[in-house]
Design a protein around this motif. Structure first.
Motif, PDB file in Angstrom:
ATOM      1  N   PHE A   1      21.761  38.708  49.611  1.00  0.00           N
ATOM      2  CA  PHE A   1      21.844  38.336  48.200  1.00  0.00           C
ATOM      3  C   PHE A   1      20.482  37.842  47.699  1.00  0.00           C
ATOM      4  N   ASP A   2      19.773  37.071  48.536  1.00  0.00           N
ATOM      5  CA  ASP A   2      18.459  36.541  48.138  1.00  0.00           C
ATOM      6  C   ASP A   2      17.443  37.653  47.885  1.00  0.00           C
ATOM      7  N   LYS A   3      17.586  38.770  48.589  1.00  0.00           N
ATOM      8  CA  LYS A   3      16.680  39.908  48.382  1.00  0.00           C
ATOM      9  C   LYS A   3      17.047  40.703  47.130  1.00  0.00           C
ATOM     10  N   GLY A   4      18.166  40.325  46.498  1.00  0.00           N
ATOM     11  CA  GLY A   4      18.588  41.017  45.282  1.00  0.00           C
ATOM     12  C   GLY A   4      19.350  42.293  45.553  1.00  0.00           C
ATOM     13  N   LYS A   5      19.720  42.491  46.812  1.00  0.00           N
ATOM     14  CA  LYS A   5      20.445  43.718  47.170  1.00  0.00           C
ATOM     15  C   LYS A   5      21.452  43.406  48.271  1.00  0.00           C
ATOM     16  N   ALA A   6      22.693  43.225  47.864  1.00  0.00           N
ATOM     17  CA  ALA A   6      23.737  42.993  48.870  1.00  0.00           C
ATOM     18  C   ALA A   6      24.346  44.339  49.213  1.00  0.00           C
ATOM     19  N   TRP A   7      25.555  44.597  48.783  1.00  0.00           N
ATOM     20  CA  TRP A   7      26.198  45.890  49.027  1.00  0.00           C
ATOM     21  C   TRP A   7      26.882  46.329  47.747  1.00  0.00           C
ATOM     22  N   ASN A   8      27.116  47.626  47.654  1.00  0.00           N
ATOM     23  CA  ASN A   8      27.668  48.184  46.429  1.00  0.00           C
ATOM     24  C   ASN A   8      28.878  49.049  46.781  1.00  0.00           C
ATOM     25  N   PHE A   9      30.063  48.461  46.684  1.00  0.00           N
ATOM     26  CA  PHE A   9      31.297  49.164  46.998  1.00  0.00           C
ATOM     27  C   PHE A   9      31.965  49.595  45.699  1.00  0.00           C
ATOM     28  N   LYS A  10      32.279  50.873  45.611  1.00  0.00           N
ATOM     29  CA  LYS A  10      32.977  51.420  44.447  1.00  0.00           C
ATOM     30  C   LYS A  10      34.399  51.794  44.872  1.00  0.00           C
ATOM     31  N   THR A  11      35.363  51.288  44.158  1.00  0.00           N
ATOM     32  CA  THR A  11      36.761  51.545  44.498  1.00  0.00           C
ATOM     33  C   THR A  11      37.146  52.982  44.159  1.00  0.00           C
ATOM     34  N   LEU A  12      37.693  53.664  45.138  1.00  0.00           N
ATOM     35  CA  LEU A  12      38.213  55.018  44.958  1.00  0.00           C
ATOM     36  C   LEU A  12      39.724  54.999  44.703  1.00  0.00           C
ATOM     37  N   GLU A  13      40.387  54.046  45.364  1.00  0.00           N
ATOM     38  CA  GLU A  13      41.853  53.969  45.287  1.00  0.00           C
ATOM     39  C   GLU A  13      42.242  52.555  45.694  1.00  0.00           C
ATOM     40  N   ARG A  14      43.259  52.015  45.047  1.00  0.00           N
ATOM     41  CA  ARG A  14      43.709  50.664  45.414  1.00  0.00           C
ATOM     42  C   ARG A  14      45.215  50.578  45.226  1.00  0.00           C
ATOM     43  N   ASN A  15      45.884  49.939  46.186  1.00  0.00           N
ATOM     44  CA  ASN A  15      47.317  49.645  46.122  1.00  0.00           C
ATOM     45  C   ASN A  15      47.476  48.131  46.161  1.00  0.00           C
ATOM     46  N   ILE A  16      48.299  47.599  45.262  1.00  0.00           N
ATOM     47  CA  ILE A  16      48.491  46.153  45.162  1.00  0.00           C
ATOM     48  C   ILE A  16      49.981  45.853  45.242  1.00  0.00           C
TER      49      ILE A  16
ATOM     50  N   SER B   1      52.913  42.420  45.562  1.00  0.00           N
ATOM     51  CA  SER B   1      53.017  40.970  45.392  1.00  0.00           C
ATOM     52  C   SER B   1      54.356  40.454  45.896  1.00  0.00           C
ATOM     53  N   SER B   2      54.320  39.167  46.252  1.00  0.00           N
ATOM     54  CA  SER B   2      55.551  38.513  46.682  1.00  0.00           C
ATOM     55  C   SER B   2      56.484  38.357  45.486  1.00  0.00           C
ATOM     56  N   LEU B   3      57.744  38.095  45.749  1.00  0.00           N
ATOM     57  CA  LEU B   3      58.728  37.967  44.676  1.00  0.00           C
ATOM     58  C   LEU B   3      58.386  36.827  43.720  1.00  0.00           C
ATOM     59  N   ASN B   4      57.810  35.755  44.261  1.00  0.00           N
ATOM     60  CA  ASN B   4      57.471  34.631  43.386  1.00  0.00           C
ATOM     61  C   ASN B   4      56.120  34.803  42.699  1.00  0.00           C
ATOM     62  N   GLY B   5      55.399  35.888  43.010  1.00  0.00           N
ATOM     63  CA  GLY B   5      54.131  36.170  42.354  1.00  0.00           C
ATOM     64  C   GLY B   5      52.997  35.246  42.751  1.00  0.00           C
ATOM     65  N   GLU B   6      53.111  34.580  43.892  1.00  0.00           N
ATOM     66  CA  GLU B   6      52.074  33.642  44.332  1.00  0.00           C
ATOM     67  C   GLU B   6      51.176  34.209  45.430  1.00  0.00           C
ATOM     68  N   ILE B   7      51.588  35.315  46.025  1.00  0.00           N
ATOM     69  CA  ILE B   7      50.817  35.958  47.100  1.00  0.00           C
ATOM     70  C   ILE B   7      50.704  37.439  46.785  1.00  0.00           C
ATOM     71  N   VAL B   8      49.507  37.971  46.956  1.00  0.00           N
ATOM     72  CA  VAL B   8      49.252  39.388  46.723  1.00  0.00           C
ATOM     73  C   VAL B   8      48.549  39.947  47.938  1.00  0.00           C
ATOM     74  N   TRP B   9      48.909  41.164  48.333  1.00  0.00           N
ATOM     75  CA  TRP B   9      48.165  41.861  49.373  1.00  0.00           C
ATOM     76  C   TRP B   9      47.815  43.236  48.847  1.00  0.00           C
ATOM     77  N   PHE B  10      46.738  43.788  49.355  1.00  0.00           N
ATOM     78  CA  PHE B  10      46.257  45.054  48.817  1.00  0.00           C
ATOM     79  C   PHE B  10      45.529  45.835  49.895  1.00  0.00           C
ATOM     80  N   ASP B  11      45.354  47.112  49.630  1.00  0.00           N
ATOM     81  CA  ASP B  11      44.464  47.953  50.428  1.00  0.00           C
ATOM     82  C   ASP B  11      43.701  48.822  49.447  1.00  0.00           C
ATOM     83  N   GLU B  12      42.488  49.190  49.833  1.00  0.00           N
ATOM     84  CA  GLU B  12      41.656  49.995  48.948  1.00  0.00           C
ATOM     85  C   GLU B  12      40.758  50.909  49.756  1.00  0.00           C
TER      86      GLU B  12
END
Length: 170
Positions: free
Chosen positions: A83-98, A100-111
């Protein structure tokens, strides 16, 4: 006749409740997409503060190397020079699945991500902390096409055999 009205009322209430639940799930998905997109954007822009503020204080980041299993502080230490060098990593999302729990307090995903390592898979968990979504756990994996997996195994075997020996001796 009275029971028909009660039945219609119950069906209507059930439909309303179901639509409200579906609407909440869509709102959560939109919110999580924004958070994850901004998180990846913060890395691409080398914005250390925004990147790590998206993560819970107790978060875990698991990288592509078998030795990369970091808590937030260790991951910050690893990532800071990038980050200090001004260049970390550049990930572009191609696909994502989200999901959530029934109470909406926990989310899991894959991308699936387009990265400098070509296609990678990210997966993780977000939780609500004081009303704010935080990334609690993230796993980044390189994908290996099945038809070349034996070639990749041959390349990585000497390095990982040594690591296996070390870990089995612990």
């Amino acid at each position: 006749m009275k029971s028909i009205y009660i039945l219609i009322l119950l069906i209507s209430l059930n439909n309303y409740s179901q639509k409200k639940t579906e609407s909440k799930a869509l709102d959560i998905k939109k919110e999580i997409n924004i958070i994850l997109n901004n998180w990846h954007k913060a890395a691409a822009e080398a914005n250390f503060e925004d990147y790590f503020n998206a993560m819970s204080e107790e978060s875990i980041f698991i990288g592509t190397d078998a030795t990369e299993n970091w808590n937030k502080k260790a991951f910050m230490n690893f990532a800071k020079p990038y980050f200090d060098k001004g260049k970390a990593w550049n990930f572009k999302t191609l696909e994502r699945n989200i999901y959530s729990s029934l109470n909406g307090e926990i989310v899991w995903f894959d991308e699936l991500l387009n990265t400098q390592m070509k296609i990678c898979r990210g997966s993780g968990i977000l939780i609500k902390e004081n009303g704010t979504w935080k990334i609690k756990h993230y796993v980044l994996s390189m994908t290996i096409p099945n038809n070349i997996s034996n070639d990749v195994i041959k390349i990585k075997a000497p390095i990982e055999d040594a690591l296996i020996d070390t870990l089995q001796k612990q």
